[in-house]
Design a protein around this motif. Structure first.
Motif, PDB file in Angstrom:
ATOM      1  N   SER A 143       0.836  -1.200   0.000  1.00  0.00           N
ATOM      2  CA  SER A 143       0.000   0.000   0.000  1.00  0.00           C
ATOM      3  C   SER A 143       0.872   1.253   0.000  1.00  0.00           C
ATOM      4  O   SER A 143       1.802   1.368   0.793  1.00  0.00           O
ATOM      5  CB  SER A 143      -0.911   0.027   1.229  1.00  0.00           C
ATOM      6  N   GLN A 199      -5.109   3.566   1.671  1.00  0.00           N
ATOM      7  CA  GLN A 199      -5.172   2.830   0.414  1.00  0.00           C
ATOM      8  C   GLN A 199      -4.899   1.347   0.695  1.00  0.00           C
ATOM      9  O   GLN A 199      -3.976   1.014   1.425  1.00  0.00           O
ATOM     10  CB  GLN A 199      -4.160   3.381  -0.596  1.00  0.00           C
ATOM     11  N   SER A 200      -5.718   0.482   0.100  1.00  0.00           N
ATOM     12  CA  SER A 200      -5.635  -0.957   0.386  1.00  0.00           C
ATOM     13  C   SER A 200      -4.536  -1.656  -0.400  1.00  0.00           C
ATOM     14  O   SER A 200      -4.136  -2.762  -0.045  1.00  0.00           O
ATOM     15  CB  SER A 200      -6.980  -1.631   0.085  1.00  0.00           C
ATOM     16  N   GLY A 201      -4.063  -1.046  -1.469  1.00  0.00           N
ATOM     17  CA  GLY A 201      -3.003  -1.659  -2.247  1.00  0.00           C
ATOM     18  C   GLY A 201      -3.418  -3.005  -2.814  1.00  0.00           C
ATOM     19  O   GLY A 201      -4.522  -3.170  -3.351  1.00  0.00           O
ATOM     20  N   ALA A 202      -2.552  -4.009  -2.669  1.00  0.00           N
ATOM     21  CA  ALA A 202      -2.766  -5.324  -3.293  1.00  0.00           C
ATOM     22  C   ALA A 202      -3.558  -6.288  -2.406  1.00  0.00           C
ATOM     23  O   ALA A 202      -3.605  -7.481  -2.701  1.00  0.00           O
ATOM     24  CB  ALA A 202      -1.417  -5.939  -3.651  1.00  0.00           C
ATOM     25  N   LEU A 226       2.152   0.051  -8.745  1.00  0.00           N
ATOM     26  CA  LEU A 226       1.051   0.115  -7.794  1.00  0.00           C
ATOM     27  C   LEU A 226       1.282   1.317  -6.866  1.00  0.00           C
ATOM     28  O   LEU A 226       1.727   1.167  -5.723  1.00  0.00           O
ATOM     29  CB  LEU A 226       0.999  -1.201  -6.988  1.00  0.00           C
ATOM     30  N   HIS A 230      -1.168   3.831  -6.430  1.00  0.00           N
ATOM     31  CA  HIS A 230      -2.428   4.338  -5.909  1.00  0.00           C
ATOM     32  C   HIS A 230      -3.514   3.292  -6.150  1.00  0.00           C
ATOM     33  O   HIS A 230      -3.405   2.466  -7.059  1.00  0.00           O
ATOM     34  CB  HIS A 230      -2.815   5.660  -6.590  1.00  0.00           C
ATOM     35  N   ASP A 231      -4.543   3.326  -5.327  1.00  0.00           N
ATOM     36  CA  ASP A 231      -5.654   2.398  -5.509  1.00  0.00           C
ATOM     37  C   ASP A 231      -6.387   2.713  -6.804  1.00  0.00           C
ATOM     38  O   ASP A 231      -6.671   3.879  -7.116  1.00  0.00           O
ATOM     39  CB  ASP A 231      -6.632   2.504  -4.328  1.00  0.00           C
ATOM     40  N   ARG A 232      -6.677   1.673  -7.556  1.00  0.00           N
ATOM     41  CA  ARG A 232      -7.394   1.818  -8.815  1.00  0.00           C
ATOM     42  C   ARG A 232      -8.068   0.481  -9.130  1.00  0.00           C
ATOM     43  O   ARG A 232      -8.016  -0.450  -8.321  1.00  0.00           O
ATOM     44  CB  ARG A 232      -6.445   2.230  -9.940  1.00  0.00           C
ATOM     45  N   GLN A 233      -8.695   0.382 -10.277  1.00  0.00           N
ATOM     46  CA  GLN A 233      -9.352  -0.864 -10.667  1.00  0.00           C
ATOM     47  C   GLN A 233      -8.290  -1.834 -11.170  1.00  0.00           C
ATOM     48  O   GLN A 233      -7.989  -1.907 -12.353  1.00  0.00           O
ATOM     49  CB  GLN A 233     -10.400  -0.602 -11.752  1.00  0.00           C
ATOM     50  N   PHE A 234      -7.729  -2.605 -10.250  1.00  0.00           N
ATOM     51  CA  PHE A 234      -6.595  -3.460 -10.581  1.00  0.00           C
ATOM     52  C   PHE A 234      -6.964  -4.603 -11.533  1.00  0.00           C
ATOM     53  O   PHE A 234      -6.085  -5.211 -12.146  1.00  0.00           O
ATOM     54  CB  PHE A 234      -5.971  -4.045  -9.301  1.00  0.00           C
TER      55      PHE A 234
END
Length: 495
Positions: free
Chosen positions: A372, A378-381, A475, A477-481
């Motif tokens: 993160s 932010q939740s990260g991975a 990675l 920032h949080d996004r639609q991974f």
């Protein structure tokens, strides 16, 4: 332009890779194969003329094998067979699989044991070369007596019925035949049966599975090498003495590949520098991945035998030797596909465990929790590991062997079946899941090594990093991974 010469005996996986890799590739039939086709057809004509009782030529099918058919009805019998057996349901096989069904069915006819006319083998050749690809529903086959339902859908198109693909869309066969000025064929005695008594659907899907699985297993090694560096892994576990002492050549190969990928890295460690030994998902890469590579050897051997097999019934050897047997039974491919399912699924199993180590702050050697960029905010991975775990769990269900199941059919005349086509389809689904799991490991591993310092990567993995960093960003920032994973998964098919 690539030309694939078919003679019924020498088709290989490498041939198929070349054939599928060139959109303008064509097939040719050797003259000796044509001679065998003519000779076997002469036997069929003699059987009809002399009113001999031979299964599928002058009799009905399955439980109706004792019902005699008059000479004037032998041709219509074949068309009736195709129409009545075209009962497939569900989504269609991919076009490349349906195309290979025709290639493999043509190849088996060229062995000279099927009793078909030159006109029929030439019709198949025309369809292959002009890419008149049948729409073949993938569900409905028991994998014995041949893949009857799917092959019947393939056969329908040869007589101008059913559907074919045009620009990826299913259209009425006659529409495309008229456009290409290709005439449908009328089936004669034995030819309907010769088209559908075989294992071509499970084998075609199986060959595509093998090609994709082979690439995935190779890709899994350099992806694991990125993770290994992201976690400051110990290279001693890959020493050749360890693996040669056990004796599995596949484990030796994987260990050599890992050391090759890691050579020159400033992120790897030696035993005792940070810790004495790594967790199994790093330390046992050669043993686990190597065992999966072992399955490829078995599967390739069985597929290449089946691609060149006479799996018709009855088989014609001479006028005095026309034998009813069971070469259409799919058990050899069914077991091979079940084995492939296990081998490929294990690649995802160990990959998911490496993903967990990359994101778990208790295991990832001081990398940020879940990678993160901002703890908590932010939740990260975090949820990427959830997704990988879900796919791995789904694979455990799909990996259940299809070949151990059997349901009697045709009033118990056909009382043991292989379910090989189901196994082949499930292997395909597992491979798709594994690709997504490896794409997830790749995405997270790239971010991990970027945090560590890309300049410290080994030269060979840095080259891979640079290729795939063009596909998915860091990675940060949080996004639609899911978009990143899909893009990487697509790239793993082609790069």
């Amino acid at each position: 332009m690539s030309v694939l010469k078919l003679d019924g005996n020498h088709l290989t996986i490498e041939d198929i890779k070349d054939f599928l890799g060139n959109s303008d590739s064509t097939v040719e039939i050797t003259e000796d194969a044509y001679a065998r086709v003519r000779a076997s057809r002469a036997v069929v004509e003699s059987i009809i003329k002399n009113k001999k009782t031979i299964y599928g030529i002058t009799t009905g099918f399955g439980l109706f094998c004792n019902v005699l058919i008059t000479e004037e009805k032998t041709a219509q019998l074949q068309t009736n067979l195709i129409r009545s057996h075209a009962v497939g349901v569900g989504r269609p096989f991919k076009e490349e699989v349906a195309l290979l069904m025709m290639v493999f069915r043509l190849n088996t006819m060229l062995k000279g044991h099927s009793g078909v006319r030159e006109e029929l083998v030439n019709q198949l050749k025309t369809y292959i070369n002009k890419r008149i690809i049948p729409v073949v529903p993938e569900q409905g086959s028991l994998g014995a007596s041949g893949d009857l339902a799917p092959l019947s859908h393939m056969a329908l198109t040869l007589i101008g019925e059913g559907e074919v693909f045009k620009d990826g869309i299913a259209v009425d066969t006659k529409e495309l035949l008229n456009e290409l000025q290709v005439a449908p064929i009328s089936l004669e005695a034995k030819e309907g049966l010769a088209l559908i008594n075989g294992t071509q659907p499970m084998t075609a899907q199986g060959v595509v599975n093998y090609i994709e699985a082979e690439k995935l297993m190779e890709d899994s090694l350099w992806i694991a090498s990125l993770t290994h560096q992201g976690l400051r892994g110990i290279t001693d576990a890959f020493d050749h003495k360890i693996h040669e002492s056990r004796g599995y050549k596949e484990s030796v190969y994987v260990a050599e590949k890992m050391l090759d990928y890691l050579e020159g890295s400033k992120l790897t460690t030696r035993q005792g520098e940070l810790r004495v030994q790594d967790a199994y998902s790093l330390r046992c890469i050669p043993q686990v991945h190597g065992a999966s590579f072992q399955t490829l050897t078995y599967v390739k051997e069985k597929l290449e035998i089946e691609m060149n097999a006479a799996n018709d019934n009855p088989l014609i050897f001479s006028e005095a030797e026309v034998y009813s047997g069971g070469n259409f039974h799919g058990q050899p491919i069914a077991i091979a596909m079940d084995l492939l399912k296990i081998g490929v699924a294990e690649i995802a199993n160990i990959s998911e465990r490496r993903i967990e180590r990359l994101v778990n702050p208790q295991l990832n050697e001081d990398l940020p929790a879940f990678l993160s960029p901002e703890d908590g905010f932010q939740s990260g991975a975090m949820i990427l590991q959830y997704m990988a775990a879900a796919l791995v769990s789904e694979n455990k269900t799909l990996a259940h062997p299809a070949s151990v199941d059997s349901i009697p059919s045709s009033a118990n005349q056909e009382d043991h079946v292989s379910m090989g086509t189901i196994g082949s389809r499930h292997a395909r689904d597992i491979i798709d899941n594994v690709r997504n799991v490896l794409a997830t490991e790749l995405f997270i591993a790239m971010s991990a090594v970027e945090i560590r310092g890309v300049d410290k990567l080994s030269p060979k993995t840095k080259e891979k990093f640079n290729q795939y960093r063009q596909v998915a960003d860091f990675l940060d920032h949080d996004r639609q991974f899911s978009i990143d994973i899909q893009n990487l998964s697509t790239a793993l098919r082609s790069i």
